[in-house]
Design an enzyme around this catalytic site. Structure first.
Site, PDB file in Angstrom:
ATOM      1  N   GLY A   1       0.841  -1.196   0.000  1.00  0.00           N
ATOM      2  CA  GLY A   1       0.000   0.000   0.000  1.00  0.00           C
ATOM      3  C   GLY A   1       0.871   1.238   0.000  1.00  0.00           C
ATOM      4  O   GLY A   1       1.371   1.656   1.039  1.00  0.00           O
TER       5      GLY A   1
ATOM      6  N   GLY B   1       1.849   4.664   3.480  1.00  0.00           N
ATOM      7  CA  GLY B   1       2.764   3.572   3.168  1.00  0.00           C
ATOM      8  C   GLY B   1       4.102   4.103   2.661  1.00  0.00           C
ATOM      9  O   GLY B   1       5.174   3.633   3.064  1.00  0.00           O
TER      10      GLY B   1
ATOM     11  N   SER C   1      -0.688   6.861  14.202  1.00  0.00           N
ATOM     12  CA  SER C   1      -1.152   8.246  14.123  1.00  0.00           C
ATOM     13  C   SER C   1       0.012   9.192  13.861  1.00  0.00           C
ATOM     14  O   SER C   1       1.135   8.933  14.269  1.00  0.00           O
ATOM     15  CB  SER C   1      -1.843   8.669  15.417  1.00  0.00           C
ATOM     16  OG  SER C   1      -2.156  10.047  15.342  1.00  0.00           O
TER      17      SER C   1
ATOM     18  N   LYS D   1      -6.371   3.338  19.067  1.00  0.00           N
ATOM     19  CA  LYS D   1      -6.216   4.329  17.997  1.00  0.00           C
ATOM     20  C   LYS D   1      -7.552   5.027  17.721  1.00  0.00           C
ATOM     21  O   LYS D   1      -7.613   6.231  17.482  1.00  0.00           O
ATOM     22  CB  LYS D   1      -5.696   3.647  16.717  1.00  0.00           C
ATOM     23  CG  LYS D   1      -5.726   4.521  15.455  1.00  0.00           C
ATOM     24  CD  LYS D   1      -4.866   5.771  15.610  1.00  0.00           C
ATOM     25  CE  LYS D   1      -4.504   6.505  14.344  1.00  0.00           C
ATOM     26  NZ  LYS D   1      -5.528   6.955  13.455  1.00  0.00           N
TER      27      LYS D   1
ATOM     28  N   HIS E   1      -8.109   7.491  20.374  1.00  0.00           N
ATOM     29  CA  HIS E   1      -7.198   8.611  20.071  1.00  0.00           C
ATOM     30  C   HIS E   1      -7.875   9.551  19.070  1.00  0.00           C
ATOM     31  O   HIS E   1      -7.917  10.769  19.264  1.00  0.00           O
ATOM     32  CB  HIS E   1      -5.874   8.080  19.490  1.00  0.00           C
ATOM     33  CG  HIS E   1      -5.056   9.123  18.798  1.00  0.00           C
ATOM     34  ND1 HIS E   1      -5.366   9.594  17.532  1.00  0.00           N
ATOM     35  CD2 HIS E   1      -3.963   9.819  19.194  1.00  0.00           C
ATOM     36  CE1 HIS E   1      -4.494  10.521  17.193  1.00  0.00           C
ATOM     37  NE2 HIS E   1      -3.623  10.675  18.178  1.00  0.00           N
ATOM     38  N   ASN E   2      -8.419   8.986  18.011  1.00  0.00           N
ATOM     39  CA  ASN E   2      -9.062   9.825  16.998  1.00  0.00           C
ATOM     40  C   ASN E   2     -10.312  10.506  17.554  1.00  0.00           C
ATOM     41  O   ASN E   2     -10.606  11.648  17.207  1.00  0.00           O
ATOM     42  CB  ASN E   2      -9.441   8.991  15.768  1.00  0.00           C
ATOM     43  CG  ASN E   2      -8.235   8.667  14.913  1.00  0.00           C
ATOM     44  OD1 ASN E   2      -7.104   8.654  15.405  1.00  0.00           O
ATOM     45  ND2 ASN E   2      -8.462   8.391  13.648  1.00  0.00           N
TER      46      ASN E   2
ATOM     47  N   GLU F   1      -9.222  13.346  19.421  1.00  0.00           N
ATOM     48  CA  GLU F   1      -8.790  14.340  18.418  1.00  0.00           C
ATOM     49  C   GLU F   1     -10.012  15.141  17.918  1.00  0.00           C
ATOM     50  O   GLU F   1      -9.951  16.367  17.796  1.00  0.00           O
ATOM     51  CB  GLU F   1      -8.115  13.575  17.281  1.00  0.00           C
ATOM     52  CG  GLU F   1      -7.652  14.367  16.102  1.00  0.00           C
ATOM     53  CD  GLU F   1      -7.112  13.402  15.013  1.00  0.00           C
ATOM     54  OE1 GLU F   1      -6.294  12.508  15.324  1.00  0.00           O
ATOM     55  OE2 GLU F   1      -7.533  13.542  13.852  1.00  0.00           O
TER      56      GLU F   1
ATOM     57  N   HIS G   1     -41.962   0.168  35.800  1.00  0.00           N
ATOM     58  CA  HIS G   1     -40.553  -0.244  35.709  1.00  0.00           C
ATOM     59  C   HIS G   1     -39.868  -0.289  37.069  1.00  0.00           C
ATOM     60  O   HIS G   1     -38.704  -0.626  37.154  1.00  0.00           O
ATOM     61  CB  HIS G   1     -39.798   0.690  34.753  1.00  0.00           C
ATOM     62  CG  HIS G   1     -40.242   0.555  33.336  1.00  0.00           C
ATOM     63  ND1 HIS G   1     -40.186  -0.633  32.642  1.00  0.00           N
ATOM     64  CD2 HIS G   1     -40.785   1.462  32.483  1.00  0.00           C
ATOM     65  CE1 HIS G   1     -40.644  -0.451  31.424  1.00  0.00           C
ATOM     66  NE2 HIS G   1     -41.026   0.810  31.305  1.00  0.00           N
TER      67      HIS G   1
HETATM   68  P1  NAP Z   1      -5.672   5.271   1.609  1.00  0.00           P
HETATM   69  O1  NAP Z   1      -6.149   6.240   0.592  1.00  0.00           O
HETATM   70  O2  NAP Z   1      -6.485   5.079   2.812  1.00  0.00           O
HETATM   71  O3  NAP Z   1      -5.386   3.833   0.951  1.00  0.00           O
HETATM   72  C1  NAP Z   1      -4.927   3.724  -0.350  1.00  0.00           C
HETATM   73  C2  NAP Z   1      -4.083   2.484  -0.530  1.00  0.00           C
HETATM   74  O4  NAP Z   1      -4.875   1.299  -0.370  1.00  0.00           O
HETATM   75  C3  NAP Z   1      -3.496   2.420  -1.937  1.00  0.00           C
HETATM   76  O5  NAP Z   1      -2.223   1.861  -1.858  1.00  0.00           O
HETATM   77  C4  NAP Z   1      -4.472   1.504  -2.655  1.00  0.00           C
HETATM   78  O6  NAP Z   1      -3.921   0.885  -3.782  1.00  0.00           O
HETATM   79  C5  NAP Z   1      -4.716   0.500  -1.564  1.00  0.00           C
HETATM   80  N1  NAP Z   1      -5.944  -0.284  -1.776  1.00  0.00           N
HETATM   81  C6  NAP Z   1      -7.220   0.089  -1.558  1.00  0.00           C
HETATM   82  N2  NAP Z   1      -8.058  -0.916  -1.852  1.00  0.00           N
HETATM   83  C7  NAP Z   1      -7.292  -1.959  -2.272  1.00  0.00           C
HETATM   84  C8  NAP Z   1      -7.557  -3.285  -2.702  1.00  0.00           C
HETATM   85  N3  NAP Z   1      -8.834  -3.738  -2.779  1.00  0.00           N
HETATM   86  N4  NAP Z   1      -6.525  -4.067  -3.055  1.00  0.00           N
HETATM   87  C9  NAP Z   1      -5.254  -3.615  -2.973  1.00  0.00           C
HETATM   88  N5  NAP Z   1      -4.918  -2.378  -2.566  1.00  0.00           N
HETATM   89  C10 NAP Z   1      -5.932  -1.557  -2.216  1.00  0.00           C
HETATM   90  O7  NAP Z   1      -4.160   5.677   1.981  1.00  0.00           O
HETATM   91  P2  NAP Z   1      -3.498   6.383   3.224  1.00  0.00           P
HETATM   92  O8  NAP Z   1      -4.097   7.725   3.488  1.00  0.00           O
HETATM   93  O9  NAP Z   1      -2.045   6.270   3.002  1.00  0.00           O
HETATM   94  O10 NAP Z   1      -3.929   5.462   4.461  1.00  0.00           O
HETATM   95  C11 NAP Z   1      -3.562   4.107   4.573  1.00  0.00           C
HETATM   96  C12 NAP Z   1      -4.203   3.555   5.847  1.00  0.00           C
HETATM   97  O11 NAP Z   1      -3.708   4.313   6.968  1.00  0.00           O
HETATM   98  C13 NAP Z   1      -5.720   3.711   5.891  1.00  0.00           C
HETATM   99  O12 NAP Z   1      -6.297   2.634   6.563  1.00  0.00           O
HETATM  100  C14 NAP Z   1      -5.916   4.989   6.687  1.00  0.00           C
HETATM  101  O13 NAP Z   1      -7.167   5.029   7.364  1.00  0.00           O
HETATM  102  C15 NAP Z   1      -4.769   4.913   7.685  1.00  0.00           C
HETATM  103  N6  NAP Z   1      -4.286   6.204   8.188  1.00  0.00           N
HETATM  104  C16 NAP Z   1      -4.183   7.285   7.365  1.00  0.00           C
HETATM  105  C17 NAP Z   1      -3.689   8.484   7.869  1.00  0.00           C
HETATM  106  C18 NAP Z   1      -3.543   9.704   6.992  1.00  0.00           C
HETATM  107  O14 NAP Z   1      -3.204  10.768   7.542  1.00  0.00           O
HETATM  108  N7  NAP Z   1      -3.751   9.618   5.692  1.00  0.00           N
HETATM  109  C19 NAP Z   1      -3.290   8.559   9.205  1.00  0.00           C
HETATM  110  C20 NAP Z   1      -3.374   7.425  10.006  1.00  0.00           C
HETATM  111  C21 NAP Z   1      -3.872   6.253   9.491  1.00  0.00           C
HETATM  112  P3  NAP Z   1      -4.079   1.574  -5.237  1.00  0.00           P
HETATM  113  O15 NAP Z   1      -3.024   2.629  -5.301  1.00  0.00           O
HETATM  114  O16 NAP Z   1      -3.849   0.468  -6.184  1.00  0.00           O
HETATM  115  O17 NAP Z   1      -5.456   2.129  -5.317  1.00  0.00           O
END
Ligand code: NAP
Length: 479
Positions: free
Chosen positions: A12, A17, A131, A185, A188-189, A192, A454
């Site tokens: 991801g 990621g 986070s 987590k 935490h949110n 937040e 009741h």
């Molecule tokens: P995201 O937009 O939540 O996830 C996108 C990623 O998931 C992409 O790599 C996408 O691949 C992949 N994906 C989605 N469906 C898929 C499937 N069916 N098969 C394979 N790959 C799939 O990205 P993010 O914001 O980086 O967040 C990643 C995780 O961390 C999430 O669960 C999010 O809630 C959590 N998080 C995010 C933040 C933040 O600030 N953004 C903070 C803390 C936690 P493709 O590129 O191929 O579509």
């Protein structure tokens, strides 16, 4: 840097990621990266491949080939169906003992289910909330891992190495079995959400209630950030308020549409608080406030139909800034006290044995609610690990006692001037509720007994009773 083996695979390559992979590689730890859409992986490797030992994998097989065994795989995938799809795809290809870490914002029940299912297949699973947004992921987030202690034993060093460090202590520690990490987590949110709502209400009071300019407010928040309120959210608020729109030169906040979005973790926290019977009112009000904000068209229509005072800079400013600061601090104490109470209740319900002091410790850095204040919370739980309510710890009891006169003035002024302050108000009502020995619930019990038999309990006798309210006014004992 060239390498052909990786300690960990990241699946991801969206913003989280990518930045976690860079963080890992920056510590000279080999990391293999894979993304369903290959182009995202290749452009990542092109741009950042020289920052450390990074291996790009075009297929899952390639990734699994280069990761050392037992393999550790970190999933940073859209929570829900996306994460399930990736796990389904992986399971048939993994070997006994391999470890999957879900670093996304999973619902804790999903984590419990996944851990069970994967354990049945001989695989190990950690649900680790992360986070800190993109900056935290890159430089050191707060990591909240749950799962088996044995699996954590194998990857804990790595997670603690990439986490934020405060006073030499990593903002990552093993929290408990199955969903303990993702539940933490989620709360935490939730906190937040409450913190952000309280800050937004404070801004509203000073901007639209007292008529301060955004530049003046930027200074006020910067000043607040040098005292008890010191925190990431207050710091970025000062920065935001001092920022101008690159297109018009107007204050940036003035051109941003007033509709707050949400992805679900705040709502889950509120729903689960209700399930547990824990009054997480500040978090719940913050979720409702976002819902009300999101109905822009409805509010636009209602604004010319519904009567009431219109905020117009009419609140006298003398002393208001200090009053709002005190109110914000007192209400923030309530929000955190409620969040920690919810964690304690969930821990008892699910048998997690959460260490609340440890949670305060790992929230001191890296995460969005990081704040000086969390040191005080840690000290309170160090002094009494079974503390029922943070409000009862001396420091927080005194903090609210000192701020409450100001808090009441602020809520009163907001009500008089027609400024909605749901989080400040409900936190104050919660405080006034918990400190009253006798509440009007006697009348509620009487009503319940009146219309539904009741039963009620008496203040002067044991047992349950029903009164024949309409028939003859006689009382009868009930089991
Ligand atoms: P995201 O937009 O939540 O996830 C996108 C990623 O998931 C992409 O790599 C996408 O691949 C992949 N994906 C989605 N469906 C898929 C499937 N069916 N098969 C394979 N790959 C799939 O990205 P993010 O914001 O980086 O967040 C990643 C995780 O961390 C999430 O669960 C999010 O809630 C959590 N998080 C995010 C933040 C933040 O600030 N953004 C903070 C803390 C936690 P493709 O590129 O191929 O579509």
């Amino acid at each position: 840097m060239m390498t052909d083996r990786a300690r960990i695979g990241v699946i991801g390559m969206a913003v989280m990621g990518q930045n976690l992979a860079r963080n890992i590689a920056s510590r000279n730890i080999g990391v293999a990266v894979y993304n369903r859409t290959t182009e995202k992986m290749t452009s990542f490797v092109e741009e950042h491949g020289d920052e450390g030992p990074i291996i790009g994998a075009e297929t899952i097989e390639e990734l699994l080939d280069v990761v050392e065994r037992p393999r550790t795989l970190l999933l940073m995938i859209t929570a829900g169906a996306g994460t399930d799809a990736v796990i389904d795809d992986l399971t048939g290809r993994l070997d006994d003992g391999d470890i999957i870490i879900d670093g996304g914002n999973a619902h804790f029940e999903d984590t419990r289910r996944r851990e069970r299912d994967l354990a049945d297949r001989g695989l190990r699973f950690l649900g680790a909330g992360i986070s800190g947004g993109e900056e935290g992921a890159l430089h050191g987030p707060s990591i909240m891992p749950g799962g088996t202690a044995e699996a954590y034993g194998e990857v804990g060093d790595l997670l603690e190495t990439i986490a934020a460090q405060v006073d030499g202590t990593p903002c990552c520690t093993y929290l408990g079995p199955d969903g303990a990490g993702h539940y933490t987590k989620m709360v935490h949110n939730g906190i937040e959400y409450a913190d952000m709502q309280l800050i937004a209400e404070s801004y509203d009071l000073l901007r639209h209630g007292a008529g301060l300019s955004t530049d003046e407010l930027a200074d006020v928040f910067a000043e607040w950030n040098s005292g008890d309120l010191e925190s990431f959210l207050i710091d970025i608020t000062a920065d935001i308020l001092g920022t101008q729109d690159p297109r018009t030169g107007e204050p940036m906040v003035d051109v941003i549409l007033d509709e707050a979005s949400q992805k679900g973790t705040g709502r889950w926290t509120a729903q689960l608080a209700l399930e547990l019977g824990v009054p997480s009112t500040a978090i719940t009000e913050a979720v409702y406030a976002r819902v009300v904000s999101s109905r822009k068209a409805e509010r636009r229509d209602a604004s010319s139909i519904l009567s009431g005072p219109t905020p117009g800079g009419g609140i006298a400013c003398d002393g208001l800034v200090d009053d709002v600061r005190a109110a914000l601090y007192a209400a923030k104490i309530i929000a955190y006290a409620q969040g920690f109470e919810q964690l304690a209740a969930a821990s008892a319900e699910y048998g997690w044995d959460l260490d609340l002091g440890d949670i305060a410790t790992i929230w001191r850095g890296g995460c969005i609610i990081r704040a000086k204040f969390l040191d005080r919370i840690k000290q309170a739980f160090d002094a009494d690990a079974d503390l029922d309510n943070l409000l009862l710890a001396d420091y927080f009891r005194d903090g609210v006692a000192e701020g409450q006169a100001a808090w009441r003035r602020v809520v009163g002024a907001a009500v008089d001037h027609g400024i909605a302050v749901p989080a400040l108000t409900s936190a104050l009502s919660y405080y006034d509720g918990v400190r009253r020995e006798r509440l009007p619930a006697n009348l509620i019990q009487a009503q319940r007994d009146y219309f539904g038999a009741h039963t009620y309990r008496r203040t002067d006798d044991d047992g349950s009773y029903h009164l024949r309210w309409i028939a003859d006014g006689g009382e009868e004992p009930r089991d």
